[in-house]
Write a protein that holds these residues in place. Structure first.
Motif, PDB file in Angstrom:
ATOM      1  N   MET A   3     -39.502  46.078  16.562  1.00 18.48           N
ATOM      2  CA  MET A   3     -40.362  45.339  15.618  1.00 18.48           C
ATOM      3  C   MET A   3     -41.798  45.302  16.157  1.00 18.48           C
ATOM      4  N   ILE A   4     -42.713  45.842  15.395  1.00 18.02           N
ATOM      5  CA  ILE A   4     -44.114  45.854  15.827  1.00 18.02           C
ATOM      6  C   ILE A   4     -44.708  44.454  15.704  1.00 18.02           C
ATOM      7  N   GLN A   5     -45.356  44.016  16.782  1.00 15.82           N
ATOM      8  CA  GLN A   5     -45.943  42.680  16.839  1.00 15.82           C
ATOM      9  C   GLN A   5     -47.463  42.698  17.010  1.00 15.82           C
ATOM     10  N   ALA A   6     -48.027  43.866  17.352  1.00 19.00           N
ATOM     11  CA  ALA A   6     -49.472  43.901  17.623  1.00 19.00           C
ATOM     12  C   ALA A   6     -50.044  45.306  17.460  1.00 19.00           C
ATOM     13  N   PHE A   7     -51.329  45.332  17.203  1.00 18.52           N
ATOM     14  CA  PHE A   7     -52.093  46.575  17.138  1.00 18.52           C
ATOM     15  C   PHE A   7     -53.243  46.468  18.140  1.00 18.52           C
ATOM     16  N   ILE A   8     -53.381  47.492  18.975  1.00 17.65           N
ATOM     17  CA  ILE A   8     -54.435  47.498  19.993  1.00 17.65           C
ATOM     18  C   ILE A   8     -55.428  48.610  19.642  1.00 17.65           C
ATOM     19  N   ILE A  23     -48.785  49.043  18.689  1.00 18.70           N
ATOM     20  CA  ILE A  23     -49.309  50.325  18.207  1.00 18.70           C
ATOM     21  C   ILE A  23     -50.760  50.432  18.669  1.00 18.70           C
ATOM     22  N   GLY A  24     -51.112  51.587  19.232  1.00 16.67           N
ATOM     23  CA  GLY A  24     -52.486  51.837  19.659  1.00 16.67           C
ATOM     24  C   GLY A  24     -53.222  52.671  18.620  1.00 16.67           C
ATOM     25  N   ILE A  25     -54.510  52.398  18.459  1.00 14.76           N
ATOM     26  CA  ILE A  25     -55.325  53.110  17.468  1.00 14.76           C
ATOM     27  C   ILE A  25     -56.556  53.676  18.163  1.00 14.76           C
ATOM     28  N   GLU A  26     -56.739  54.980  18.086  1.00 16.65           N
ATOM     29  CA  GLU A  26     -57.797  55.679  18.826  1.00 16.65           C
ATOM     30  C   GLU A  26     -58.364  56.839  18.013  1.00 16.65           C
ATOM     31  N   ASP A  27     -59.607  57.212  18.340  1.00 14.52           N
ATOM     32  CA  ASP A  27     -60.218  58.382  17.695  1.00 14.52           C
ATOM     33  C   ASP A  27     -60.451  59.514  18.680  1.00 14.52           C
ATOM     34  N   GLY A  82     -46.594  54.572  26.458  1.00 10.04           N
ATOM     35  CA  GLY A  82     -45.315  54.441  25.770  1.00 10.04           C
ATOM     36  C   GLY A  82     -45.410  53.824  24.394  1.00 10.04           C
ATOM     37  N   MET A  83     -46.618  53.853  23.803  1.00  8.35           N
ATOM     38  CA  MET A  83     -46.834  53.257  22.487  1.00  8.35           C
ATOM     39  C   MET A  83     -46.874  54.304  21.382  1.00  8.35           C
ATOM     40  N   TYR A  84     -46.601  53.850  20.171  1.00  9.60           N
ATOM     41  CA  TYR A  84     -46.852  54.637  18.970  1.00  9.60           C
ATOM     42  C   TYR A  84     -48.368  54.730  18.814  1.00  9.60           C
ATOM     43  N   ALA A  85     -48.861  55.906  18.390  1.00 10.84           N
ATOM     44  CA  ALA A  85     -50.310  56.122  18.328  1.00 10.84           C
ATOM     45  C   ALA A  85     -50.766  56.510  16.928  1.00 10.84           C
TER      46      ALA A  85
END
Length: 212
Positions: free
Chosen positions: A1-6, A165-169, A181-184
């Motif tokens: 269960m996803i709890q946060a976005f970084i 979940i990590g968010i990057e460009d 080890g995160m979903y990207a």
């Protein structure tokens, strides 16, 4: 269960790359050479001293550690002057809406930025209150692509990496997320951001229900 976005900051929440480029270009010119926009792409997601080392290598310049520290500090002073007038209008499309949607769903948000100026930038953008934790270059030993910054972000949110979940460009940032080890989620060109689990053009395409 996803709890946060970084989130990464630059290129995801706002775009200060142009200001970094101007300041790095001034530094290179002081040292007798030039950098162009194509070379500047190599600096995306890379910390200050690592960026400086890449620039010096590009120009064939050798400096002492003290000289490097001096040049990096001067570059940062020039960069801070350039970003002084940033405000909410400098948010990239969809950024505020994505952050607000995450909070409205009862989830957490973190920032993982290579910039030591990240807290000041968030304040100028008027979104400091939309982040539950901020990890920047002041708090890590190893910069991206090392996973430390995303691991620390998850730890400060009291979550496991599988809950984030990590968010990057940037490629370096995506490597950091995946090694943590995160979903990207990648922001940009799928042909470039091949490490991402999914790629969108920007946060204006972010749809929370796809991830929770």
């Amino acid at each position: 269960m996803i709890q946060a976005f970084i989130f990464d900051l630059d290129g995801v929440i706002t775009d200060t790359a142009k200001f970094h480029f101007i300041a790095w270009q001034k530094l290179a010119q002081r040292l007798g050479f030039d950098i162009d926009h194509e070379f500047n792409e190599k600096l995306k997601g890379v910390g200050r001293m690592d960026s400086l080392n890449l620039i010096l290598q590009h120009g064939g310049i050798s400096l002492t550690e003290a000289e490097k520290e001096n040049e990096a500090a001067r570059k940062n002073d020039e960069y801070v002057e350039l970003i002084a007038d940033m405000n909410a209008s400098d948010l990239l499309p969809g950024a505020r809406e994505a952050l607000e949607a995450i909070h409205a769903a009862g989830l957490k948000t973190g920032l993982a930025s290579a910039s030591k100026n990240a807290p000041a930038i968030l304040a100028r953008l008027g979104i400091s209150d939309l982040f539950d934790t901020v990890v920047d270059a002041r708090f890590v030993i190893n910069g991206k692509p090392d996973p430390e910054i995303f691991l620390k972000g998850a730890a400060q949110l009291n979550l496991s990496v599988t809950e984030c979940i990590g968010i990057e460009d940037a490629v370096a940032g995506l490597q950091s997320i995946k090694d943590a080890g995160m979903y990207a989620i990648g922001i940009g060109d799928p042909a470039v951001l091949t490490l991402a689990d999914t790629v969108i053009d920007g946060l204006h395409q972010f749809d929370l229900k796809h991830y929770i």
